[in-house]
Design an enzyme around this catalytic site. Structure first.
Site, mmCIF file in Angstrom:
data_model
loop_
_atom_site.group_PDB
_atom_site.id
_atom_site.type_symbol
_atom_site.label_atom_id
_atom_site.label_comp_id
_atom_site.label_asym_id
_atom_site.label_seq_id
_atom_site.Cartn_x
_atom_site.Cartn_y
_atom_site.Cartn_z
ATOM 1 N N ARG A 63 0.817 -1.213 0.000
ATOM 2 C CA ARG A 63 0.000 0.000 0.000
ATOM 3 C C ARG A 63 0.849 1.261 0.000
ATOM 4 O O ARG A 63 0.365 2.337 -0.379
ATOM 5 C CB ARG A 63 -1.009 -0.040 1.154
ATOM 6 C CG ARG A 63 -2.092 -1.096 0.936
ATOM 7 C CD ARG A 63 -3.155 -1.058 2.012
ATOM 8 N NE ARG A 63 -2.634 -1.419 3.308
ATOM 9 C CZ ARG A 63 -2.542 -2.673 3.772
ATOM 10 N NH1 ARG A 63 -2.950 -3.683 3.034
ATOM 11 N NH2 ARG A 63 -2.057 -2.910 4.973
ATOM 12 N N GLU B 224 2.346 -5.453 13.427
ATOM 13 C CA GLU B 224 1.272 -5.545 14.426
ATOM 14 C C GLU B 224 0.739 -6.978 14.443
ATOM 15 O O GLU B 224 0.287 -7.472 15.461
ATOM 16 C CB GLU B 224 0.159 -4.547 14.067
ATOM 17 C CG GLU B 224 -0.889 -4.366 15.140
ATOM 18 C CD GLU B 224 -2.005 -3.416 14.728
ATOM 19 O OE1 GLU B 224 -2.008 -2.966 13.573
ATOM 20 O OE2 GLU B 224 -2.878 -3.163 15.570
HETATM 21 P P1 AMP Z 1 3.460 -1.473 11.716
HETATM 22 O O1 AMP Z 1 4.728 -2.095 11.239
HETATM 23 O O2 AMP Z 1 2.925 -2.136 12.927
HETATM 24 O O3 AMP Z 1 3.573 0.033 11.854
HETATM 25 O O4 AMP Z 1 2.377 -1.770 10.622
HETATM 26 C C1 AMP Z 1 2.318 -0.997 9.500
HETATM 27 C C2 AMP Z 1 1.980 -1.812 8.294
HETATM 28 O O5 AMP Z 1 0.933 -2.750 8.514
HETATM 29 C C3 AMP Z 1 1.520 -0.906 7.225
HETATM 30 O O6 AMP Z 1 2.093 -1.357 6.010
HETATM 31 C C4 AMP Z 1 0.029 -1.030 7.215
HETATM 32 O O7 AMP Z 1 -0.410 -1.093 5.887
HETATM 33 C C5 AMP Z 1 -0.285 -2.310 7.956
HETATM 34 N N1 AMP Z 1 -1.212 -2.180 9.093
HETATM 35 C C6 AMP Z 1 -0.931 -2.445 10.392
HETATM 36 N N2 AMP Z 1 -1.979 -2.283 11.168
HETATM 37 C C7 AMP Z 1 -2.973 -1.881 10.367
HETATM 38 C C8 AMP Z 1 -4.340 -1.530 10.597
HETATM 39 N N3 AMP Z 1 -4.894 -1.575 11.818
HETATM 40 N N4 AMP Z 1 -5.072 -1.147 9.538
HETATM 41 C C9 AMP Z 1 -4.523 -1.086 8.308
HETATM 42 N N5 AMP Z 1 -3.257 -1.414 8.021
HETATM 43 C C10 AMP Z 1 -2.483 -1.814 9.033
#
Ligand code: AMP
Length: 170
Positions: A58, A95
């Protein structure tokens, strides 16, 4: 513009307990799409970057038009095994799970000023991994740009001390 009204909240995706912030509904709205890209461009214009690194997948949707509007080049940070030439690689935690990101070794030059782009910052692990990849190339990290910040997860606090541009906070 109320971007939250154009972002779809999908509970328990991709697993129980995750509230997924779905930007496909925002992208599909002509006014929302234009406002999102115009706003990011305006907020990032002062950073003086000459490359945008987008995080698969994305981050590509946001990063390519942002790079074009800033008048700079785009560089993909991809999932493992996708890039054909020699890569730098790093493992990181999400996450929901762990993954690996790669960047072409010759995609950035020392001295390039780089903006890292993605749709969402959650825990910050993905963006931090992308920052590590940029550091491996010898380029300079100048900032981050996200459409959405999940502020409760405090991902911002894990990132290097550079400007972090966001449009919508949950
Ligand atoms: P993080 O590494 O935890 O900051 O997660 C970021 C990545 O996971 C990004 O590429 C987002 O597209 C996706 N992502 C994580 N959590 C969500 C969420 N609650 N909604 C949408 N995309 C998420």
């Amino acid at each position: 513009m109320d971007l939250k009204s154009l972002i779809r909240d999908v509970p328990d995706f991709p697993q129980a307990g995750i509230m997924f912030r779905d930007i496909t509904t925002l992208l599909a709205d002509p006014g929302g799409l234009r406002y999102t890209l115009d706003s990011l461009t305006q907020k990032c214009a002062g950073l003086g970057v000459d490359r945008v690194v987008g995080i698969e997948s994305r981050g590509f949707i946001v990063g390519v038009p942002l790079a074009e509007k800033l008048g700079v080049g785009f560089v993909p940070a991809r999932k493992p095994g996708k890039l054909p030439a020699a890569v730098h690689s790093i493992e990181y935690s999400l996450e929901y799970g762990t993954d690996r990101l790669e960047i072409h070794q010759d995609a950035l030059q020392p001295g390039n000023r780089v903006l890292i782009a993605d749709d969402v910052i959650a825990t910050g692990g993905t963006a931090l991994a992308a920052a590590d990849l940029v550091a491996q190339t010898g380029a300079i990290l100048a900032g981050f740009a996200f459409v959405i910040e999940l502020a409760g997860l405090q991902g911002r606090s894990r990132l290097p001390q550079v400007p972090i541009i966001t449009l919508v906070e949950y």
